[in-house]
Scaffold this active site. Structure first.
Site, PDB file in Angstrom:
ATOM      1  N   GLY A   1      -0.957   2.044 -13.153  1.00 10.53           N
ATOM      2  CA  GLY A   1       0.374   1.851 -13.735  1.00 10.53           C
ATOM      3  C   GLY A   1       0.337   1.078 -15.035  1.00 10.53           C
ATOM      4  O   GLY A   1      -0.723   0.846 -15.619  1.00 10.53           O
TER       5      GLY A   1
ATOM      6  N   TYR B   1       3.700  10.335  -8.132  1.00 12.00           N
ATOM      7  CA  TYR B   1       4.097   9.917  -6.799  1.00 12.00           C
ATOM      8  C   TYR B   1       5.166  10.888  -6.303  1.00 12.00           C
ATOM      9  O   TYR B   1       5.706  11.685  -7.074  1.00 12.00           O
ATOM     10  CB  TYR B   1       4.664   8.496  -6.819  1.00 12.00           C
ATOM     11  CG  TYR B   1       3.643   7.429  -7.106  1.00 12.00           C
ATOM     12  CD1 TYR B   1       2.868   6.899  -6.082  1.00 12.00           C
ATOM     13  CD2 TYR B   1       3.453   6.938  -8.397  1.00 12.00           C
ATOM     14  CE1 TYR B   1       1.923   5.914  -6.329  1.00 12.00           C
ATOM     15  CE2 TYR B   1       2.508   5.959  -8.662  1.00 12.00           C
ATOM     16  CZ  TYR B   1       1.749   5.453  -7.627  1.00 12.00           C
ATOM     17  OH  TYR B   1       0.815   4.488  -7.876  1.00 12.00           O
TER      18      TYR B   1
ATOM     19  N   ARG C   1       1.541 -10.825  -0.155  1.00 14.44           N
ATOM     20  CA  ARG C   1       0.231 -11.393  -0.456  1.00 14.44           C
ATOM     21  C   ARG C   1       0.172 -12.867  -0.061  1.00 14.44           C
ATOM     22  O   ARG C   1       1.049 -13.645  -0.404  1.00 14.44           O
ATOM     23  CB  ARG C   1      -0.080 -11.230  -1.948  1.00 14.44           C
ATOM     24  CG  ARG C   1      -0.159  -9.767  -2.391  1.00 14.44           C
ATOM     25  CD  ARG C   1      -0.534  -9.668  -3.864  1.00 14.44           C
ATOM     26  NE  ARG C   1      -0.751  -8.286  -4.243  1.00 14.44           N
ATOM     27  CZ  ARG C   1       0.066  -7.573  -5.021  1.00 14.44           C
ATOM     28  NH1 ARG C   1       1.164  -8.136  -5.503  1.00 14.44           N
ATOM     29  NH2 ARG C   1      -0.210  -6.333  -5.321  1.00 14.44           N
TER      30      ARG C   1
ATOM     31  N   LYS D   1      -4.571  12.273  -3.632  1.00 13.20           N
ATOM     32  CA  LYS D   1      -5.224  10.964  -3.683  1.00 13.20           C
ATOM     33  C   LYS D   1      -4.692  10.071  -2.559  1.00 13.20           C
ATOM     34  O   LYS D   1      -3.485  10.059  -2.291  1.00 13.20           O
ATOM     35  CB  LYS D   1      -4.954  10.316  -5.048  1.00 13.20           C
ATOM     36  CG  LYS D   1      -5.764   9.062  -5.329  1.00 13.20           C
ATOM     37  CD  LYS D   1      -5.559   8.609  -6.776  1.00 13.20           C
ATOM     38  CE  LYS D   1      -6.371   7.377  -7.097  1.00 13.20           C
ATOM     39  NZ  LYS D   1      -5.942   6.194  -6.342  1.00 13.20           N
TER      40      LYS D   1
ATOM     41  N   SER E   1      -9.389   7.189  -0.565  1.00 11.96           N
ATOM     42  CA  SER E   1      -8.886   5.997  -1.254  1.00 11.96           C
ATOM     43  C   SER E   1      -7.955   5.210  -0.355  1.00 11.96           C
ATOM     44  O   SER E   1      -7.244   5.788   0.468  1.00 11.96           O
ATOM     45  CB  SER E   1      -8.143   6.419  -2.529  1.00 11.96           C
ATOM     46  OG  SER E   1      -7.435   5.348  -3.099  1.00 11.96           O
TER      47      SER E   1
ATOM     48  N   HIS F   1      -5.941   2.947  -2.037  1.00 11.79           N
ATOM     49  CA  HIS F   1      -5.105   2.423  -3.114  1.00 11.79           C
ATOM     50  C   HIS F   1      -5.638   1.086  -3.630  1.00 11.79           C
ATOM     51  O   HIS F   1      -4.877   0.167  -3.970  1.00 11.79           O
ATOM     52  CB  HIS F   1      -3.658   2.280  -2.660  1.00 11.79           C
ATOM     53  CG  HIS F   1      -2.651   2.535  -3.749  1.00 11.79           C
ATOM     54  ND1 HIS F   1      -1.859   3.646  -3.790  1.00 11.79           N
ATOM     55  CD2 HIS F   1      -2.320   1.812  -4.854  1.00 11.79           C
ATOM     56  CE1 HIS F   1      -1.068   3.605  -4.855  1.00 11.79           C
ATOM     57  NE2 HIS F   1      -1.333   2.496  -5.521  1.00 11.79           N
TER      58      HIS F   1
ATOM     59  N   GLY G   1     -12.374   2.816  -5.170  1.00 14.01           N
ATOM     60  CA  GLY G   1     -12.207   1.545  -4.487  1.00 14.01           C
ATOM     61  C   GLY G   1     -13.475   0.729  -4.461  1.00 14.01           C
ATOM     62  O   GLY G   1     -14.429   1.073  -3.753  1.00 14.01           O
TER      63      GLY G   1
ATOM     64  N   GLY H   1     -10.771   1.923 -11.458  1.00 18.54           N
ATOM     65  CA  GLY H   1      -9.481   1.391 -11.877  1.00 18.54           C
ATOM     66  C   GLY H   1      -9.609   0.012 -12.486  1.00 18.54           C
ATOM     67  O   GLY H   1      -9.571  -0.159 -13.700  1.00 18.54           O
TER      68      GLY H   1
END
Length: 415
Positions: free
Chosen positions: A94, A142, A177, A270, A292, A294, A326, A348
């Site tokens: 993103g 998405y 988190r 994905k 994956s 994510h 990943g 990524g």
């Protein structure tokens, strides 16, 4: 002149070149405001999955030869119908506000190094600007909005020159988190800049990069703009996702068929973690899939992607191209993934750290590091081509693989 000598001659100037992805990460940490850097490294909940993505690679050993290596080695491959110079593709991520050129700089680096650029529909640069770089671009979507809106976005991507479509369906926006979530402002205006000034005031090099470009960090998503309309903010895009009912396997088959009719280029799914989902994906008409979780930003407690590659590749790798993403930080990681059945890997965080550290050259630097590491692995293993890697070149501990949903013999789309 060797890079180390340039540092000795001018010790006050940091050499922009870095020798590992770990150094790129350190440069990014030093350069970026804490909330921006935090957004790059964060995983969901306790961070169990994001940690396992990297740690799992360390559990796999290599079995090198002492002699018999070939002088010339090939690390090029073909994946999703594209010839690439190394089995490393750019994963769509993103809004890339770590650098003013964002996805355009990454695309130029991908083109310069002969690989595929994955572009998120949450990107800060338009698909037209990215494909104009000449990079082989796969557009990522998405499942958001109604079907008419999705077809409009697919059509726009095809007209811009996208060579494939990636559908990411594993995002559940699981957050919570344990160390807190980084702040993402709705937009960057004067009020926001004043409020966040204490967090960015010490990051003068990062600020000067944006000042020199004459832009401010862009937190909108131009690829989600309706025809003739304004681009939504990240939170506007998130609201659209929240209010869109989750897709069924019939929806996946519809999406694949729409892209086939519009473009005729590969449709890639994905976020696959389970063997039964991989079988359903093949039934739905995908040309490829990415194993994956994510990047550890979906459901915490999902196994590391590398643990799930072989069970899935063994079942569907003869029908579709299987890649993984990943935790990839080294060329040897890439070699391990390919040996277990992946045609390539997606990266990524690694390239985002390179982008933050040094823009386009920083992304190229990361790709060069991975290329060198792959070549070193091939040399040590006495393998002439990356396509010759097999599980026999690895030392894999008992119980390493995670075969999720593997008891289902065969399924059909829509079930």
């Amino acid at each position: 002149m060797p890079s180390w000598l340039s540092r000795v001659e001018n010790p006050w100037k940091q050499n922009p070149w870095f020798e590992s992805v770990a150094v790129a990460q350190q440069r990014a940490r030093e350069r970026l405001p804490a909330p921006v850097y935090g957004a790059l490294v964060a995983g969901s909940e306790r961070g169990q999955t994001v940690a396992d993505n990297q740690a799992a690679f360390g559990e796999i050993g290599l079995a090198p030869h002492v002699a018999g290596q070939t002088q010339e080695r090939s690390i090029g491959t073909r994946v999703f119908g594209q010839d690439v110079s190394l089995p490393v593709l750019i994963s769509p991520t993103g809004v890339q506000a770590v650098h003013p050129e964002g996805e355009v700089a990454v695309a130029r680096a991908a083109a310069a190094r002969g690989t595929v650029m994955g572009l998120s529909n949450f990107a800060s640069k338009s698909v037209e600007d990215v494909t104009a770089t000449g990079a082989t671009t796969f557009f990522q979507m998405y499942w958001t909005g109604d079907r008419e809106t999705m077809v409009q976005r697919m059509t726009r991507a095809h007209r811009a020159g996208a060579r494939g479509l990636m559908a990411t369906l594993d995002w559940s926006f699981s957050m919570g988190r344990d160390w807190g979530s980084p702040e993402i402002p709705e937009k960057v205006d004067l009020k926001t800049m004043v409020r966040m000034a204490p967090k960015v005031a010490t990051k003068l090099r990062w600020l000067s990069t944006f000042a020199a470009s004459g832009v401010v960090p862009d937190l909108t998503a131009p690829n989600l703009a309706p025809p003739g309309g304004a681009a939504p903010t990240f939170f506007g895009a998130y609201y659209e996702w929240m209010t869109t009912p989750p897709p069924s396997w019939d929806d996946v088959a519809w999406m694949a068929e729409q892209w086939r009719q519009i473009s005729g280029t590969p449709f890639v799914l994905k976020g696959v973690c389970r063997v039964d989902d991989a079988l359903r994906a093949v039934d739905a008409g995908v040309a490829g899939l990415s194993v994956s979780n994510h990047g550890g930003n979906n459901l915490d407690g999902t196994p590391a992607a590398i643990r799930m590659v072989k069970p899935i590749a063994d079942r569907v790798g003869h029908q579709v191209d299987v890649v993984m993403d990943g935790g990839v930080r080294r060329g040897s990681d890439v070699a391990k993934a390919v040996a277990l059945g992946a045609k390539a890997v997606l990266i990524g965080r690694s390239y985002l750290w390179g982008l933050a550290a040094n823009g386009q050259p920083g992304v190229e630097n990361v790709l060069d590091i991975l290329r060198g590491g792959i070549d070193s692995a091939l040399r040590g293993l006495a393998v002439p081509s990356v396509q010759d890697l097999t599980p026999e070149h690895l030392l894999v501990p008992e119980g390493f693989h995670r075969e999720l949903g593997g008891s289902v013999p065969q399924v059909s789309a829509g079930l």
